[in-house]
Design a protein around this motif. Structure first.
Motif: not given
Length: 160
Positions: A145-159
């Motif tokens: 919805v607006m310009g600029g920098s984005y950051s995200t986190t992706s995780t995976i954890t053993a069951g």
């Protein structure tokens, strides 16, 4: 789409990778115990405000010499603020046979229904089985919805 970039792998109980972008190409690893689980994120090389785009998160198991799959691996995708119309488009198994990826969109929880904020909970799901050399590629769609920098986190954890 930005080029998919594989990353080095390591063992550990849980790790997450902070990914930063201004709607540009991103990728990063995440790891889990006794298997070599990874995640990599790929975004378009350019994004425009109010223009939908798709991005992918690829989860894999690269542990050499292990015949048993990772089971019930928990995945989590924390989205940045200022995205709307977020949806899980697909979840596809590739590589070695036997991967059981979460069904899209019903196998995913926490997909936001409005515009994301810093407090928006992550999107989560479980990969039931992820054998060595197998991958689950999750494709999401969102509109900034607006310009600029984005950051995200992706995780995976053993069951368990």
């Amino acid at each position: 789409m930005a080029e998919y970039k594989p990353h080095r792998r390591a063992r550990g109980w849980r790790a997450s990778a902070l990914l930063a972008a201004s709607a540009l190409g991103l990728s990063a690893p995440a790891f889990a115990a006794n298997v070599d689980l990874t995640s990599a994120l790929s975004l378009p090389s350019a994004g425009q405000t109010m223009t939908p785009y798709e991005f992918t998160v690829t989860y894999g198991n690269s542990q050499p010499g292990v015949s048993s799959p990772a089971t019930n691996a928990g995945i989590s995708i924390k989205l940045p603020a200022n995205l709307m119309n977020v949806s899980v488009v697909s979840s596809v198994a590739t590589g070695a046979p036997g991967a059981v990826c979460p069904a899209a969109p019903g196998g995913f929880s926490g997909v936001p229904t409005g515009t994301t904020t810093a407090a928006t909970a992550p999107i989560t799901a479980t990969i039931a089985s992820l054998p060595q050399s197998a991958f689950c590629t999750v494709t999401l769609r969102a509109t900034p919805v607006m310009g600029g920098s984005y950051s995200t986190t992706s995780t995976i954890t053993a069951g368990p």
